[in-house]
Scaffold this active site. Structure first.
Site, mmCIF file in Angstrom:
data_model
loop_
_atom_site.group_PDB
_atom_site.id
_atom_site.type_symbol
_atom_site.label_atom_id
_atom_site.label_comp_id
_atom_site.label_asym_id
_atom_site.label_seq_id
_atom_site.Cartn_x
_atom_site.Cartn_y
_atom_site.Cartn_z
ATOM 1 N N GLU A 488 0.834 -1.211 0.000
ATOM 2 C CA GLU A 488 0.000 0.000 0.000
ATOM 3 C C GLU A 488 0.868 1.260 0.000
ATOM 4 O O GLU A 488 0.520 2.277 -0.585
ATOM 5 C CB GLU A 488 -0.968 0.006 1.190
ATOM 6 C CG GLU A 488 -1.956 -1.162 1.206
ATOM 7 C CD GLU A 488 -2.740 -1.347 -0.096
ATOM 8 O OE1 GLU A 488 -2.916 -0.364 -0.850
ATOM 9 O OE2 GLU A 488 -3.171 -2.490 -0.365
ATOM 10 N N ILE A 620 -14.446 -7.279 -8.664
ATOM 11 C CA ILE A 620 -15.002 -7.086 -10.014
ATOM 12 C C ILE A 620 -16.464 -6.649 -10.017
ATOM 13 O O ILE A 620 -16.953 -6.150 -11.019
ATOM 14 C CB ILE A 620 -14.802 -8.328 -10.921
ATOM 15 C CG1 ILE A 620 -15.663 -9.509 -10.490
ATOM 16 C CG2 ILE A 620 -13.335 -8.727 -10.972
ATOM 17 C CD1 ILE A 620 -15.691 -10.631 -11.528
#
Length: 705
Positions: A488, A620
């Site tokens: 991150e 998704i």
């Protein structure tokens, strides 16, 4: 009159509408969302009217006013969206749900503005085009492409249909992720008999007792229970890897793969509806399928992505088959009754046992060496070596949303602040969504300058979900959690070390989606670099360093089950592409049939017939990864190749590492969306990317005889 005046006063004092250097995360509440977002949209509507009336094909009359509109919405909506992810409440959800359609409607209006689109086209066709900077050309080209993908060329009734689809897709994706969060929260299993959770490490028992306390069992202790088992990631992984109780593993596994697939939280109809609408949207835009729409703004094409996935699949398959054979023979040698018939809930458990026996590494025994503060210190030291920056705590300078959130200032070599970031490390299952992510709070921008002379500085936030401190122990991390923080932070670096001051392509803005994981995955490689790891791995009580032989084992274990782990990602990427290229909603096959079919090629042990993992596949259906999950592998190729530039000069050659780091900063981290990523990569590496380094790092290159 009085009542409307008080509403105006409320608007005046609404924290979302204040002028701020740092967002007022501490005071924004659900009650501010409806009036705040509506007042903002009203103001931006009139700004947009004004822009459309006065627009000219020039930077000051087109791009600057447009950036101000887009930026204001991005920043304010970003605050609300961020709070929903880290401090979710029913009230906040309801408020966001209510104003969301209004926000989408406004975004569509901007995206479909003919006057703006025509002005961008005019810039592109003007004699001045050649003299524009590369970043400005990219902005113009991107805006034109985005406008077309936003339906700018559609005629009235088609445009109306397109807008309805966009609204509905936005609503459905929100609903999808809420169902996943609620279904995750819903599973609770209280255990009172210690025998049932044998094998669980002390940290996990502590966490399970802490969860039990929060659910009203106030006398729960790590030692004597009761323990509450949930599907929250730290708990789920601990059970799958360590619980000797096979029935418990099976129960938790089944609960996890059927999350959000039944009752009023069932995501199945939502998935079908999303896929149907994406298909309709693609057809309206004259594409064959949604994957083509998705790839229109990426580095890859459908063919190129499929080609890479197949190349990696065939390189991983035999290794993955061998992995299962190894598990069978090892579990058999340990007298496991299930050895001849290993099932999904046995794989992680026996992998962990085999890893411990093979490398003598126990994830849990490593935790004391990775205390959060030491890991962050080492990460910041690495950033200084590679990129010449200093990172200093700046707690108290900016308001935060939770007492555990840290705030930092990034300074360049001359000591001037160049960026800021928030870090929210710990898991809070009752209000914070799972996973780890980085996002922008504001991006660097000349137009949005705070003082009229220097660009506004970028601000990022990094969010993780690791084990919180327990009792008098600090937060002790697994090695995987260490990798996640490095990952991150790589995203945050690209946002913060940008040299672009055109706000629309600064930091991570405007970078093709399949290139955006490059810096994050690049940073993970440093977790295996000896000096870096040794600088962070200090025992939290004794201060002693991680023993050398443990480091060597970690290095050796890096390629453990690499074939299986690679195939797992390839299953997700392949089913995603398949659903967005060939799947026909309401046809003869269900989405689960497609997953089963794809999994036969990508999983050595095919999924259970009742596997509904798609119902929890946020990436998704509720994230930005639709027809884009392959991006992880695509970017992994780029990042492994980028890291191999450091290997080429010698990782212990400090001078050469610093020089290469400087080059990485000036290209990959500095250029943002202002230059095509394929060109940025070549500028850094001196050649086109190759998958060779990735396969080598994973131990999947066929060894020359």
């Amino acid at each position: 009159m009085a009542s409307s005046a008080s509403v105006d006063d409320n608007i005046e004092s609404n924290p979302l509408l204040q002028d701020f250097d740092f967002p007022p995360f501490d005071v924004v509440e659900a009650k501010h969302v409806r009036p705040g977002i509506r007042a903002l949209l009203k103001k931006l509507e009139s700004d947009l009217d004004e822009l459309e009336k006065t627009v000219e094909p020039s930077w000051p009359k087109l791009v600057e006013p447009l950036e101000k509109i887009v930026d204001r919405l991005t920043v304010v909506w970003g605050i609300v969206n961020h709070l929903k992810a880290v401090k979710d409440t029913a009230e906040l959800r309801a408020a966001v749900e209510e104003v969301q359609p209004e926000k989408v409607k406004f975004q569509l209006r901007v995206g479909q503005s003919k006057p703006i689109y025509n002005a961008f086209k005019a810039i592109q066709e003007s004699p001045d085009w050649k003299s524009l900077s590369e970043a400005r050309k990219r902005i113009v080209e991107t805006q034109i492409k985005e406008a077309v993908l936003n339906g700018v060329s559609l005629e009235d009734d088609k445009r109306e249909q397109f807008n309805k689809i966009e609204q509905e897709l936005e609503r459905l994706s929100h609903k999808f992720s809420e169902n996943v969060l609620d279904a995750t929260k819903k599973f609770e299993k209280l255990i009172t008999d210690k025998k049932e959770i044998e094998g669980l490490p002390a940290t996990s028992l502590g966490l399970a007792a802490q969860t039990a306390v929060s659910k009203g069992h106030e006398n729960a202790t790590a030692e004597n229970g009761p323990w509450m088992i949930t599907l929250d990631a730290p708990c789920l992984f601990a059970v799958m890897q360590h619980a000797r109780n096979r029935a418990l593993r099976e129960e938790v596994y089944r609960a996890n793969i059927t999350r959000a697939s039944s009752g009023d939280l069932d995501n199945t109809p939502i998935i079908n509806q999303i896929l149907k609408l994406r298909m309709e949207k693609a057809r309206l835009l004259n594409y064959n399928n949604y994957a083509e729409v998705s790839m229109a703004t990426k580095m890859a094409t459908v063919d190129k992505a499929e080609e890479l996935l197949e190349k990696l699949r065939s390189a991983s398959w035999n290794a993955a088959v061998q992995d299962i054979e190894d598990l069978k023979s090892y579990s058999k040698s340990q007298g496991a009754l299930e050895a001849d018939n290993l099932s999904h809930w046995d794989i992680n458990f026996w992998s962990e046992r085999l890893r411990e026996s093979k490398y003598n590494i126990n994830e849990e025994e490593l935790r004391p060496y990775f205390s959060l503060s030491k890991v962050m210190d080492g990460l910041f030291k690495l950033a200084k070596t590679l990129f010449g920056i200093d990172i200093e705590p700046a707690d108290g300078l900016a308001p935060v949303w939770n007492k555990d959130v840290r705030f930092y200032c990034v300074k360049d070599s001359s000591g001037s602040p160049i960026a800021y970031f928030y870090f929210d490390p710990y898991s809070r299952p009752s209000e914070k969504r799972e996973g780890a992510w980085m996002d922008e709070v504001v991006s660097q921008s000349r137009v949005m300058s705070r003082n009229g002379t220097t660009p506004r500085l970028p601000i990022a936030h990094m969010v993780c979900n690791q084990t919180p401190p327990f009792g008098d122990k600090p937060s002790l991390m697994t090695f995987r959690e260490v990798e996640t923080v490095f990952h991150e932070f790589g995203h945050a670096l690209q946002h913060m070390l940008t040299k672009q001051d055109e706000g629309l392509v600064a930091g991570i803005r405007g970078i093709e989606w399949d290139a955006v994981e490059l810096p994050s995955q690049f940073m993970e490689n440093w977790c295996y670099h000896r000096d870096t790891l040794m600088s962070i791995a200090k025992h939290y009580e004794t201060g002693e360093s991680l023993p050398e032989e443990v480091y060597l084992k970690l290095l050796a274990a890096r390629t453990f089950r690499a074939g299986s782990l690679s195939l797992r990602q390839l299953r997700f990427a392949s089913v995603d592409l398949e659903l967005h290229t060939k799947y026909i909603p309401d046809g003869s096959e269900s989405v689960f049939d497609v997953d089963q079919r794809v999994s036969r090629k990508t999983q050595v042990i095919p999924p259970l017939p009742e596997d509904r993992f798609l119902c929890g596949f946020n990436h998704i259906f509720a994230g930005g990864y639709a027809a884009g999950y392959y991006s992880y592998k695509w970017a992994e190729v780029l990042s492994a190749d980028a890291f191999s530039a450091f290997e080429d000069v010698g990782l212990d050659n400090t001078k050469a590492v610093k020089e290469t780091g400087h080059k990485f900063r000036e290209t990959i981290l500095a250029l943002g969306g202002g230059k095509a990523p394929s060109e940025v990569f070549v500028e850094f590496r001196g050649r086109e990317p190759s998958p060779e380094a990735l396969l080598r790092h994973n131990g999947l290159l066929p060894v020359a005889a």
